[in-house]
Design a protein around this motif. Structure first.
Motif, PDB file in Angstrom:
ATOM      1  N   GLU A 150       0.842  -1.208   0.000  1.00 43.42           N
ATOM      2  CA  GLU A 150       0.000   0.000   0.000  1.00 43.42           C
ATOM      3  C   GLU A 150       0.879   1.261   0.000  1.00 43.42           C
ATOM      4  O   GLU A 150       0.593   2.234  -0.704  1.00 43.42           O
ATOM      5  CB  GLU A 150      -0.907   0.021   1.240  1.00 43.42           C
ATOM      6  CG  GLU A 150      -1.878  -1.152   1.330  1.00 43.42           C
ATOM      7  CD  GLU A 150      -1.231  -2.460   1.775  1.00 43.42           C
ATOM      8  OE1 GLU A 150      -0.010  -2.456   2.089  1.00 43.42           O
ATOM      9  OE2 GLU A 150      -1.916  -3.494   1.786  1.00 43.42           O
ATOM     10  N   ILE A 171      -5.408   3.892   1.826  1.00 47.06           N
ATOM     11  CA  ILE A 171      -4.784   2.575   1.736  1.00 47.06           C
ATOM     12  C   ILE A 171      -5.897   1.528   1.720  1.00 47.06           C
ATOM     13  O   ILE A 171      -6.908   1.680   2.407  1.00 47.06           O
ATOM     14  CB  ILE A 171      -3.752   2.300   2.864  1.00 47.06           C
ATOM     15  CG1 ILE A 171      -4.351   2.480   4.257  1.00 47.06           C
ATOM     16  CG2 ILE A 171      -2.533   3.175   2.702  1.00 47.06           C
ATOM     17  CD1 ILE A 171      -3.371   2.113   5.386  1.00 47.06           C
ATOM     18  N   THR A 172      -5.715   0.512   0.914  1.00 50.37           N
ATOM     19  CA  THR A 172      -6.765  -0.497   0.799  1.00 50.37           C
ATOM     20  C   THR A 172      -6.436  -1.714   1.656  1.00 50.37           C
ATOM     21  O   THR A 172      -5.284  -1.973   1.996  1.00 50.37           O
ATOM     22  CB  THR A 172      -6.952  -0.941  -0.663  1.00 50.37           C
ATOM     23  OG1 THR A 172      -5.731  -1.527  -1.121  1.00 50.37           O
ATOM     24  CG2 THR A 172      -7.353   0.222  -1.550  1.00 50.37           C
ATOM     25  N   ALA A 173      -7.501  -2.443   1.972  1.00 52.22           N
ATOM     26  CA  ALA A 173      -7.386  -3.671   2.776  1.00 52.22           C
ATOM     27  C   ALA A 173      -8.222  -4.744   2.093  1.00 52.22           C
ATOM     28  O   ALA A 173      -9.325  -4.463   1.635  1.00 52.22           O
ATOM     29  CB  ALA A 173      -7.934  -3.418   4.181  1.00 52.22           C
ATOM     30  N   LYS A 216      -3.862  -3.380   9.043  1.00 52.00           N
ATOM     31  CA  LYS A 216      -4.212  -2.093   8.421  1.00 52.00           C
ATOM     32  C   LYS A 216      -4.006  -0.961   9.417  1.00 52.00           C
ATOM     33  O   LYS A 216      -3.648   0.158   9.040  1.00 52.00           O
ATOM     34  CB  LYS A 216      -5.657  -2.148   7.909  1.00 52.00           C
ATOM     35  CG  LYS A 216      -5.921  -1.453   6.612  1.00 52.00           C
ATOM     36  CD  LYS A 216      -4.912  -1.674   5.505  1.00 52.00           C
ATOM     37  CE  LYS A 216      -4.685  -3.101   5.106  1.00 52.00           C
ATOM     38  NZ  LYS A 216      -3.700  -3.237   3.997  1.00 52.00           N
ATOM     39  N   GLU A 219      -0.453  -0.235   9.372  1.00 44.90           N
ATOM     40  CA  GLU A 219      -0.149   0.464   8.108  1.00 44.90           C
ATOM     41  C   GLU A 219      -0.632   1.912   8.128  1.00 44.90           C
ATOM     42  O   GLU A 219      -0.017   2.783   7.507  1.00 44.90           O
ATOM     43  CB  GLU A 219      -0.779  -0.289   6.934  1.00 44.90           C
ATOM     44  CG  GLU A 219      -0.054  -1.593   6.659  1.00 44.90           C
ATOM     45  CD  GLU A 219      -0.653  -2.396   5.518  1.00 44.90           C
ATOM     46  OE1 GLU A 219      -0.191  -3.512   5.304  1.00 44.90           O
ATOM     47  OE2 GLU A 219      -1.585  -1.906   4.851  1.00 44.90           O
ATOM     48  N   LEU A 220      -1.740   2.151   8.827  1.00 47.06           N
ATOM     49  CA  LEU A 220      -2.220   3.525   8.984  1.00 47.06           C
ATOM     50  C   LEU A 220      -1.157   4.348   9.723  1.00 47.06           C
ATOM     51  O   LEU A 220      -0.810   5.461   9.320  1.00 47.06           O
ATOM     52  CB  LEU A 220      -3.527   3.489   9.783  1.00 47.06           C
ATOM     53  CG  LEU A 220      -4.073   4.805  10.294  1.00 47.06           C
ATOM     54  CD1 LEU A 220      -4.614   5.634   9.145  1.00 47.06           C
ATOM     55  CD2 LEU A 220      -5.171   4.565  11.326  1.00 47.06           C
ATOM     56  N   GLU A 235      -7.172   7.458   4.945  1.00 46.57           N
ATOM     57  CA  GLU A 235      -8.393   6.664   4.990  1.00 46.57           C
ATOM     58  C   GLU A 235      -8.078   5.208   4.650  1.00 46.57           C
ATOM     59  O   GLU A 235      -7.140   4.930   3.902  1.00 46.57           O
ATOM     60  CB  GLU A 235      -9.355   7.250   3.927  1.00 46.57           C
ATOM     61  CG  GLU A 235     -10.776   6.783   4.010  1.00 46.57           C
ATOM     62  CD  GLU A 235     -11.645   7.438   2.924  1.00 46.57           C
ATOM     63  OE1 GLU A 235     -12.372   6.713   2.251  1.00 46.57           O
ATOM     64  OE2 GLU A 235     -11.554   8.676   2.731  1.00 46.57           O
ATOM     65  N   VAL A 236      -8.865   4.312   5.217  1.00 44.35           N
ATOM     66  CA  VAL A 236      -8.741   2.889   4.885  1.00 44.35           C
ATOM     67  C   VAL A 236     -10.019   2.463   4.171  1.00 44.35           C
ATOM     68  O   VAL A 236     -11.121   2.786   4.615  1.00 44.35           O
ATOM     69  CB  VAL A 236      -8.556   2.033   6.162  1.00 44.35           C
ATOM     70  CG1 VAL A 236      -8.603   0.546   5.819  1.00 44.35           C
ATOM     71  CG2 VAL A 236      -7.246   2.372   6.866  1.00 44.35           C
ATOM     72  N   LEU A 306      -8.518  -1.719  14.236  1.00 45.15           N
ATOM     73  CA  LEU A 306      -8.303  -0.554  13.380  1.00 45.15           C
ATOM     74  C   LEU A 306      -8.587   0.745  14.157  1.00 45.15           C
ATOM     75  O   LEU A 306      -7.844   1.723  14.060  1.00 45.15           O
ATOM     76  CB  LEU A 306      -9.220  -0.674  12.151  1.00 45.15           C
ATOM     77  CG  LEU A 306      -8.935   0.220  10.974  1.00 45.15           C
ATOM     78  CD1 LEU A 306      -7.485   0.150  10.531  1.00 45.15           C
ATOM     79  CD2 LEU A 306      -9.849  -0.191   9.802  1.00 45.15           C
ATOM     80  N   ARG A 310      -5.848   3.735  15.301  1.00 46.75           N
ATOM     81  CA  ARG A 310      -6.042   5.170  15.021  1.00 46.75           C
ATOM     82  C   ARG A 310      -5.982   5.975  16.320  1.00 46.75           C
ATOM     83  O   ARG A 310      -5.366   7.041  16.381  1.00 46.75           O
ATOM     84  CB  ARG A 310      -7.360   5.403  14.271  1.00 46.75           C
ATOM     85  CG  ARG A 310      -7.396   6.757  13.570  1.00 46.75           C
ATOM     86  CD  ARG A 310      -8.650   6.983  12.776  1.00 46.75           C
ATOM     87  NE  ARG A 310      -8.683   6.451  11.428  1.00 46.75           N
ATOM     88  CZ  ARG A 310      -8.114   7.015  10.356  1.00 46.75           C
ATOM     89  NH1 ARG A 310      -7.416   8.123  10.477  1.00 46.75           N
ATOM     90  NH2 ARG A 310      -8.226   6.453   9.165  1.00 46.75           N
TER      91      ARG A 310
END
Ligand code: NAP
Length: 386
Positions: A150, A171-173, A216, A219-220, A235-236, A306, A310
Protein backbone atom coordinates in the motif's frame (compact mmCIF):
# COMPACT_ATOMS: atom_id res chain seq x y z
CA UNK A 1 26.43 -4.74 -9.49
CA UNK A 2 24.40 -4.06 -6.34
CA UNK A 3 25.58 -5.52 -3.04
CA UNK A 4 22.58 -6.59 -1.00
CA UNK A 5 21.68 -8.01 2.41
CA UNK A 6 18.36 -9.64 3.32
CA UNK A 7 17.20 -9.43 6.93
CA UNK A 8 14.43 -11.99 7.51
CA UNK A 9 15.62 -13.97 4.49
CA UNK A 10 13.70 -17.19 5.24
CA UNK A 11 10.32 -15.49 5.61
CA UNK A 12 7.67 -14.70 3.05
CA UNK A 13 9.09 -11.29 2.02
CA UNK A 14 12.67 -12.56 2.34
CA UNK A 15 11.99 -15.46 -0.02
CA UNK A 16 10.28 -13.20 -2.55
CA UNK A 17 13.33 -10.93 -2.42
CA UNK A 18 15.69 -13.89 -2.88
CA UNK A 19 13.60 -15.10 -5.84
CA UNK A 20 13.99 -11.72 -7.59
CA UNK A 21 17.74 -11.73 -7.01
CA UNK A 22 18.04 -15.29 -8.27
CA UNK A 23 16.04 -14.49 -11.40
CA UNK A 24 18.05 -11.35 -12.20
CA UNK A 25 20.83 -11.26 -14.78
CA UNK A 26 24.04 -12.92 -13.57
CA UNK A 27 26.25 -10.38 -11.82
CA UNK A 28 23.41 -7.91 -11.21
CA UNK A 29 23.46 -8.57 -7.47
CA UNK A 30 26.01 -9.79 -4.98
CA UNK A 31 24.67 -11.07 -1.66
CA UNK A 32 26.63 -9.93 1.36
CA UNK A 33 24.52 -11.39 4.18
CA UNK A 34 21.38 -13.41 4.72
CA UNK A 35 19.86 -13.13 8.20
CA UNK A 36 17.06 -15.14 9.82
CA UNK A 37 15.79 -16.26 13.22
CA UNK A 38 16.40 -19.99 13.64
CA UNK A 39 15.75 -21.79 10.33
CA UNK A 40 19.28 -23.15 9.75
CA UNK A 41 18.38 -25.50 6.90
CA UNK A 42 16.34 -22.92 4.99
CA UNK A 43 18.94 -20.20 5.44
CA UNK A 44 21.87 -22.43 4.43
CA UNK A 45 20.06 -23.63 1.29
CA UNK A 46 19.31 -20.04 0.26
CA UNK A 47 22.87 -18.92 1.02
CA UNK A 48 24.26 -21.66 -1.22
CA UNK A 49 21.80 -20.87 -4.01
CA UNK A 50 22.54 -17.13 -3.96
CA UNK A 51 26.29 -17.52 -3.30
CA UNK A 52 26.02 -15.34 -0.19
CA UNK A 53 29.14 -14.29 1.66
CA UNK A 54 27.66 -14.98 5.12
CA UNK A 55 24.57 -16.46 6.76
CA UNK A 56 23.52 -15.39 10.24
CA UNK A 57 20.86 -16.65 12.66
CA UNK A 58 19.55 -14.77 15.69
CA UNK A 59 19.22 -17.94 17.74
CA UNK A 60 22.67 -18.87 19.11
CA UNK A 61 21.48 -22.48 19.67
CA UNK A 62 21.10 -22.86 15.91
CA UNK A 63 24.76 -22.13 15.16
CA UNK A 64 25.85 -25.78 15.04
CA UNK A 65 23.13 -26.74 12.57
CA UNK A 66 23.92 -23.72 10.38
CA UNK A 67 27.68 -24.34 10.36
CA UNK A 68 27.06 -27.99 9.51
CA UNK A 69 24.64 -27.14 6.70
CA UNK A 70 27.21 -24.72 5.23
CA UNK A 71 30.23 -27.00 5.61
CA UNK A 72 32.52 -26.88 2.58
CA UNK A 73 30.66 -23.97 0.98
CA UNK A 74 33.06 -21.21 2.06
CA UNK A 75 30.05 -19.25 3.35
CA UNK A 76 30.66 -17.75 6.77
CA UNK A 77 28.20 -18.83 9.48
CA UNK A 78 27.40 -16.85 12.61
CA UNK A 79 24.65 -16.73 15.23
CA UNK A 80 23.38 -14.61 18.10
CA UNK A 81 21.83 -11.17 18.36
CA UNK A 82 25.17 -9.32 18.14
CA UNK A 83 26.08 -11.33 15.02
CA UNK A 84 22.77 -10.18 13.46
CA UNK A 85 23.56 -6.53 14.24
CA UNK A 86 27.12 -6.92 12.94
CA UNK A 87 25.88 -8.46 9.67
CA UNK A 88 23.27 -5.73 9.20
CA UNK A 89 25.94 -3.06 9.77
CA UNK A 90 28.22 -4.28 6.95
CA UNK A 91 28.03 -1.59 4.24
CA UNK A 92 25.94 -2.67 1.22
CA UNK A 93 24.01 -0.78 -1.44
CA UNK A 94 20.61 -2.22 -0.56
CA UNK A 95 19.12 -3.97 2.46
CA UNK A 96 15.77 -5.69 2.69
CA UNK A 97 14.40 -5.27 6.23
CA UNK A 98 11.92 -8.14 6.55
CA UNK A 99 12.35 -9.44 10.08
CA UNK A 100 8.92 -9.72 11.67
CA UNK A 101 8.00 -7.58 14.68
CA UNK A 102 9.88 -5.18 16.92
CA UNK A 103 12.77 -7.68 16.83
CA UNK A 104 13.57 -6.03 13.50
CA UNK A 105 14.22 -2.59 15.00
CA UNK A 106 17.84 -3.15 16.08
CA UNK A 107 18.86 -4.65 12.72
CA UNK A 108 17.03 -1.81 10.89
CA UNK A 109 19.02 0.76 12.86
CA UNK A 110 22.25 -1.16 12.22
CA UNK A 111 21.50 -1.27 8.48
CA UNK A 112 20.70 2.45 8.43
CA UNK A 113 24.03 3.23 10.12
CA UNK A 114 26.00 2.55 6.94
CA UNK A 115 23.93 4.58 4.49
CA UNK A 116 22.70 2.91 1.31
CA UNK A 117 19.06 2.04 0.66
CA UNK A 118 16.83 0.31 3.18
CA UNK A 119 13.79 -1.43 1.70
CA UNK A 120 11.44 -1.48 4.65
CA UNK A 121 8.91 -4.29 5.00
CA UNK A 122 9.25 -4.41 8.79
CA UNK A 123 6.47 -1.89 9.50
CA UNK A 124 6.67 -2.60 13.25
CA UNK A 125 10.01 -0.72 13.37
CA UNK A 126 8.22 2.46 12.26
CA UNK A 127 5.22 1.85 14.48
CA UNK A 128 7.32 1.54 17.62
CA UNK A 129 10.23 3.89 16.88
CA UNK A 130 9.72 6.10 13.81
CA UNK A 131 11.65 9.17 15.08
CA UNK A 132 14.66 6.99 15.91
CA UNK A 133 14.52 5.23 12.54
CA UNK A 134 14.31 8.53 10.64
CA UNK A 135 17.09 10.09 12.73
CA UNK A 136 19.36 7.12 11.96
CA UNK A 137 18.66 7.50 8.23
CA UNK A 138 19.33 11.23 8.37
CA UNK A 139 22.61 10.75 10.24
CA UNK A 140 24.06 8.38 7.63
CA UNK A 141 22.26 9.68 4.53
CA UNK A 142 20.50 6.33 4.08
CA UNK A 143 17.37 6.24 1.95
CA UNK A 144 14.27 4.40 3.16
CA UNK A 145 12.02 2.90 0.49
CA UNK A 146 8.81 1.33 1.71
CA UNK A 147 7.82 -2.07 0.31
CA UNK A 148 4.54 -2.57 2.11
CA UNK A 149 2.38 -2.81 -1.02
CA UNK A 150 0.00 0.00 0.00
CA UNK A 151 2.79 2.41 0.93
CA UNK A 152 4.85 1.49 -2.07
CA UNK A 153 1.75 2.24 -4.17
CA UNK A 154 1.36 5.66 -2.56
CA UNK A 155 5.06 6.39 -3.02
CA UNK A 156 4.59 5.64 -6.73
CA UNK A 157 1.64 8.04 -7.15
CA UNK A 158 2.67 10.75 -4.71
CA UNK A 159 3.84 13.32 -7.17
CA UNK A 160 3.00 16.50 -5.27
CA UNK A 161 5.91 18.26 -3.68
CA UNK A 162 3.54 20.48 -1.67
CA UNK A 163 1.68 18.52 1.05
CA UNK A 164 -1.15 21.06 0.80
CA UNK A 165 -1.94 19.67 -2.67
CA UNK A 166 -2.82 16.29 -1.15
CA UNK A 167 -6.44 16.04 -0.04
CA UNK A 168 -6.11 12.53 1.33
CA UNK A 169 -4.30 9.23 1.13
CA UNK A 170 -6.21 5.96 0.88
CA UNK A 171 -4.78 2.57 1.74
CA UNK A 172 -6.77 -0.50 0.80
CA UNK A 173 -7.39 -3.67 2.78
CA UNK A 174 -8.49 -7.02 1.42
CA UNK A 175 -10.65 -7.45 4.52
CA UNK A 176 -8.89 -10.70 5.41
CA UNK A 177 -10.43 -14.14 5.92
CA UNK A 178 -13.18 -12.86 8.25
CA UNK A 179 -14.44 -10.01 6.08
CA UNK A 180 -17.93 -11.52 5.97
CA UNK A 181 -17.79 -13.41 9.29
CA UNK A 182 -20.20 -12.82 12.19
CA UNK A 183 -18.93 -12.02 15.69
CA UNK A 184 -19.87 -15.58 16.74
CA UNK A 185 -17.80 -17.03 13.91
CA UNK A 186 -14.85 -14.82 14.80
CA UNK A 187 -15.16 -15.78 18.48
CA UNK A 188 -14.61 -19.40 17.44
CA UNK A 189 -11.84 -18.70 14.91
CA UNK A 190 -8.81 -20.98 15.10
CA UNK A 191 -5.23 -20.09 14.11
CA UNK A 192 -5.64 -22.26 10.99
CA UNK A 193 -8.67 -20.23 9.90
CA UNK A 194 -7.01 -16.91 10.70
CA UNK A 195 -3.82 -17.54 8.70
CA UNK A 196 -5.75 -18.69 5.61
CA UNK A 197 -5.64 -15.32 3.86
CA UNK A 198 -7.91 -15.06 0.80
CA UNK A 199 -5.45 -13.07 -1.33
CA UNK A 200 -1.91 -12.73 0.04
CA UNK A 201 0.49 -15.49 1.04
CA UNK A 202 2.34 -14.19 4.11
CA UNK A 203 3.97 -15.15 7.40
CA UNK A 204 1.79 -16.22 10.35
CA UNK A 205 1.98 -12.98 12.37
CA UNK A 206 1.01 -10.62 9.54
CA UNK A 207 -1.70 -13.07 8.42
CA UNK A 208 -3.32 -12.90 11.87
CA UNK A 209 -2.85 -9.11 11.81
CA UNK A 210 -4.74 -9.08 8.51
CA UNK A 211 -7.53 -11.19 10.01
CA UNK A 212 -7.97 -8.76 12.95
CA UNK A 213 -7.28 -5.79 10.62
CA UNK A 214 -4.51 -4.73 13.02
CA UNK A 215 -2.27 -4.97 9.96
CA UNK A 216 -4.21 -2.09 8.42
CA UNK A 217 -3.97 -0.25 11.73
CA UNK A 218 -0.19 -0.68 11.75
CA UNK A 219 -0.15 0.46 8.11
CA UNK A 220 -2.22 3.53 8.98
CA UNK A 221 0.44 4.46 11.56
CA UNK A 222 3.18 3.65 9.05
CA UNK A 223 1.53 5.88 6.43
CA UNK A 224 1.16 8.78 8.88
CA UNK A 225 4.86 8.52 9.67
CA UNK A 226 6.06 8.13 6.08
CA UNK A 227 3.94 10.66 4.22
CA UNK A 228 3.37 14.38 4.83
CA UNK A 229 -0.34 13.93 5.56
CA UNK A 230 -2.00 14.10 9.00
CA UNK A 231 -3.86 11.09 10.37
CA UNK A 232 -7.34 12.51 9.72
CA UNK A 233 -6.55 12.62 5.99
CA UNK A 234 -5.52 8.96 5.79
CA UNK A 235 -8.39 6.66 4.99
CA UNK A 236 -8.74 2.89 4.89
CA UNK A 237 -11.04 1.22 2.35
CA UNK A 238 -11.83 -2.48 2.17
CA UNK A 239 -11.20 -3.66 -1.38
CA UNK A 240 -11.65 -7.46 -1.61
CA UNK A 241 -10.03 -7.79 -5.06
CA UNK A 242 -6.71 -6.33 -3.76
CA UNK A 243 -5.94 -4.92 -7.19
CA UNK A 244 -5.75 -1.27 -6.14
CA UNK A 245 -3.14 -0.98 -3.39
CA UNK A 246 -3.02 2.72 -2.60
CA UNK A 247 -4.53 5.99 -3.83
CA UNK A 248 -3.78 9.68 -3.47
CA UNK A 249 -6.56 12.22 -3.83
CA UNK A 250 -5.35 15.69 -4.85
CA UNK A 251 -7.07 19.00 -4.14
CA UNK A 252 -7.92 19.42 -7.84
CA UNK A 253 -10.09 16.29 -7.75
CA UNK A 254 -7.59 13.91 -9.36
CA UNK A 255 -7.41 10.49 -7.74
CA UNK A 256 -4.21 8.62 -8.62
CA UNK A 257 -3.96 4.92 -7.87
CA UNK A 258 -1.44 2.14 -8.28
CA UNK A 259 -2.81 -1.22 -9.35
CA UNK A 260 -1.14 -4.57 -9.64
CA UNK A 261 -1.48 -8.29 -9.10
CA UNK A 262 -1.31 -8.98 -5.36
CA UNK A 263 2.25 -10.33 -5.39
CA UNK A 264 4.92 -8.88 -3.11
CA UNK A 265 7.55 -9.31 -5.81
CA UNK A 266 6.17 -6.19 -7.53
CA UNK A 267 6.71 -3.70 -4.67
CA UNK A 268 9.98 -5.41 -3.72
CA UNK A 269 11.20 -5.13 -7.32
CA UNK A 270 10.19 -1.48 -7.34
CA UNK A 271 12.40 -0.85 -4.32
CA UNK A 272 15.18 -3.06 -5.67
CA UNK A 273 15.44 -1.27 -9.02
CA UNK A 274 14.37 2.25 -7.95
CA UNK A 275 14.61 4.76 -9.57
CA UNK A 276 14.67 2.39 -12.56
CA UNK A 277 12.24 -0.49 -13.19
CA UNK A 278 13.11 -4.15 -13.51
CA UNK A 279 11.17 -6.85 -15.35
CA UNK A 280 9.44 -9.32 -13.04
CA UNK A 281 7.75 -12.57 -13.94
CA UNK A 282 4.45 -11.58 -12.29
CA UNK A 283 1.17 -12.19 -14.12
CA UNK A 284 -0.02 -8.73 -15.15
CA UNK A 285 -3.33 -7.59 -13.74
CA UNK A 286 -6.14 -8.55 -16.14
CA UNK A 287 -8.81 -5.92 -15.48
CA UNK A 288 -11.27 -7.38 -17.98
CA UNK A 289 -11.03 -10.79 -16.31
CA UNK A 290 -11.40 -9.15 -12.91
CA UNK A 291 -14.56 -7.40 -14.12
CA UNK A 292 -15.20 -5.19 -11.12
CA UNK A 293 -13.43 -3.40 -8.32
CA UNK A 294 -15.33 -2.99 -5.05
CA UNK A 295 -14.64 -0.65 -2.14
CA UNK A 296 -16.29 -0.55 1.30
CA UNK A 297 -15.70 1.39 4.49
CA UNK A 298 -14.16 -0.84 7.19
CA UNK A 299 -16.36 -2.12 10.01
CA UNK A 300 -14.56 -0.99 13.16
CA UNK A 301 -17.17 -2.67 15.38
CA UNK A 302 -16.22 -6.15 14.17
CA UNK A 303 -12.59 -5.09 13.69
CA UNK A 304 -11.79 -2.87 16.72
CA UNK A 305 -8.03 -3.18 16.09
CA UNK A 306 -8.30 -0.55 13.38
CA UNK A 307 -9.98 1.87 15.80
CA UNK A 308 -7.35 1.11 18.46
CA UNK A 309 -4.52 1.83 16.03
CA UNK A 310 -6.04 5.17 15.02
CA UNK A 311 -6.55 6.13 18.66
CA UNK A 312 -2.95 5.17 19.48
CA UNK A 313 -1.70 7.20 16.53
CA UNK A 314 -3.60 10.22 17.84
CA UNK A 315 -2.30 9.63 21.37
CA UNK A 316 1.37 9.60 20.36
CA UNK A 317 4.60 7.62 20.03
CA UNK A 318 4.30 5.94 23.41
CA UNK A 319 0.85 4.57 22.61
CA UNK A 320 1.91 3.14 19.24
CA UNK A 321 4.92 1.43 20.88
CA UNK A 322 2.53 -0.11 23.43
CA UNK A 323 -0.04 -1.06 20.76
CA UNK A 324 2.61 -2.88 18.73
CA UNK A 325 4.14 -4.78 21.66
CA UNK A 326 0.76 -5.79 23.11
CA UNK A 327 -0.38 -6.97 19.69
CA UNK A 328 2.74 -9.11 19.21
CA UNK A 329 2.18 -10.80 22.59
CA UNK A 330 -1.54 -11.31 21.91
CA UNK A 331 -0.97 -12.71 18.40
CA UNK A 332 1.64 -15.18 19.73
CA UNK A 333 -0.79 -16.27 22.45
CA UNK A 334 -3.54 -16.77 19.85
CA UNK A 335 -1.25 -18.79 17.57
CA UNK A 336 -0.33 -20.93 20.61
CA UNK A 337 -4.06 -21.33 21.45
CA UNK A 338 -3.73 -19.49 24.76
CA UNK A 339 -6.05 -16.66 23.66
CA UNK A 340 -9.20 -16.43 21.55
CA UNK A 341 -9.24 -14.53 18.27
CA UNK A 342 -11.41 -11.74 19.71
CA UNK A 343 -9.10 -11.71 22.73
CA UNK A 344 -6.32 -10.18 20.61
CA UNK A 345 -7.94 -6.75 20.26
CA UNK A 346 -9.32 -7.01 23.78
CA UNK A 347 -5.79 -7.50 25.21
CA UNK A 348 -4.41 -4.62 23.15
CA UNK A 349 -7.21 -2.32 24.29
CA UNK A 350 -6.74 -3.28 27.96
CA UNK A 351 -2.97 -2.68 27.78
CA UNK A 352 -3.47 0.71 26.13
CA UNK A 353 -6.02 1.68 28.78
CA UNK A 354 -3.70 0.58 31.57
CA UNK A 355 -0.52 2.20 30.23
CA UNK A 356 -1.78 5.31 28.42
CA UNK A 357 0.68 7.12 26.19
CA UNK A 358 3.86 7.88 28.12
CA UNK A 359 6.43 10.17 26.53
CA UNK A 360 9.30 8.27 24.94
CA UNK A 361 12.62 9.87 24.24
CA UNK A 362 15.36 7.77 22.68
CA UNK A 363 15.95 4.10 21.97
CA UNK A 364 16.37 3.02 25.62
CA UNK A 365 12.97 4.50 26.48
CA UNK A 366 11.31 2.78 23.51
CA UNK A 367 12.83 -0.59 24.36
CA UNK A 368 11.87 -0.16 28.04
CA UNK A 369 8.29 0.71 27.12
CA UNK A 370 8.10 -2.16 24.63
CA UNK A 371 9.21 -4.57 27.39
CA UNK A 372 6.78 -3.12 29.94
CA UNK A 373 3.90 -3.43 27.45
CA UNK A 374 4.84 -7.07 26.82
CA UNK A 375 4.73 -7.81 30.55
CA UNK A 376 1.34 -6.09 30.89
CA UNK A 377 -0.01 -7.87 27.81
CA UNK A 378 1.16 -11.27 29.10
CA UNK A 379 -0.74 -10.60 32.32
CA UNK A 380 -3.85 -9.65 30.33
CA UNK A 381 -3.55 -12.86 28.29
CA UNK A 382 -3.31 -14.90 31.51
CA UNK A 383 -6.34 -13.11 32.95
CA UNK A 384 -8.38 -14.20 29.92
CA UNK A 385 -7.20 -17.79 30.18
CA UNK A 386 -8.39 -18.06 33.78
N1 NAP B 1 4.44 -11.24 3.92
C1 NAP B 1 4.04 -10.17 3.27
O1 NAP B 1 3.43 -10.26 2.21
C2 NAP B 1 4.32 -8.79 3.83
C3 NAP B 1 3.85 -7.67 3.16
C4 NAP B 1 4.16 -6.41 3.65
C5 NAP B 1 4.88 -6.26 4.81
N2 NAP B 1 5.30 -7.37 5.48
C6 NAP B 1 6.07 -7.20 6.71
O2 NAP B 1 7.34 -7.81 6.51
C7 NAP B 1 7.80 -8.39 7.73
C8 NAP B 1 8.06 -9.87 7.48
O3 NAP B 1 6.84 -10.50 7.16
P1 NAP B 1 6.82 -12.01 6.62
O4 NAP B 1 5.41 -12.29 6.27
O5 NAP B 1 7.88 -12.18 5.61
O6 NAP B 1 7.20 -12.78 7.97
P2 NAP B 1 7.65 -14.30 8.13
O7 NAP B 1 7.31 -15.09 6.94
O8 NAP B 1 7.14 -14.75 9.46
O9 NAP B 1 9.26 -14.18 8.20
C9 NAP B 1 9.90 -13.55 9.27
C10 NAP B 1 11.39 -13.57 9.05
O10 NAP B 1 12.02 -12.96 10.19
C11 NAP B 1 12.98 -13.88 10.74
N3 NAP B 1 13.08 -13.61 12.17
C12 NAP B 1 12.15 -13.78 13.12
N4 NAP B 1 12.61 -13.35 14.31
C13 NAP B 1 13.89 -12.93 14.09
C14 NAP B 1 14.90 -12.37 14.92
N5 NAP B 1 14.70 -12.17 16.23
N6 NAP B 1 16.07 -12.04 14.34
C15 NAP B 1 16.31 -12.23 13.03
N7 NAP B 1 15.37 -12.75 12.19
C16 NAP B 1 14.19 -13.09 12.72
C17 NAP B 1 12.43 -15.25 10.42
O11 NAP B 1 13.43 -16.24 10.51
P3 NAP B 1 13.04 -17.81 10.77
O12 NAP B 1 12.39 -18.28 9.50
O13 NAP B 1 14.36 -18.46 10.96
O14 NAP B 1 12.16 -17.83 11.95
C18 NAP B 1 11.97 -15.00 8.97
O15 NAP B 1 13.08 -14.99 8.12
C19 NAP B 1 6.71 -8.10 8.77
O16 NAP B 1 7.05 -6.94 9.47
C20 NAP B 1 5.47 -7.86 7.94
O17 NAP B 1 4.54 -7.02 8.58
C21 NAP B 1 5.05 -8.62 5.01
Amino acid sequence: MKRVTILGATGSVGRSTAALIEAAAPGAFEVEALVAGRDAEGLAAMARKLGARRAVLADPQAYGALAQALAGSGIEAAAGSQAVLDAAAIPVDWTMAAIVGAAGLGPVLAALSHGGTLALANKEALVCAAPIVFAAAKASGARILTVDSEHNAIFQVLEARDPAAIAKIIITASGGPFRMASMAEMAAATPEMAVRHPVWSMGAKISVDSATMMNKGLELIEAARLFPVPEERIEVLVHPQSAVHGLVQYVDGSLLAQLGTPDMRTPIAHALAWPERMAVDVAPLDLAALGRLEFFPPDTKRFPALRLAREALRAGEGATTILNAANEVAVSAFLERRLSFLGIASVVEAVLQEMGSPAVDGLEAVLGLDEAARVTASRQVLARAA
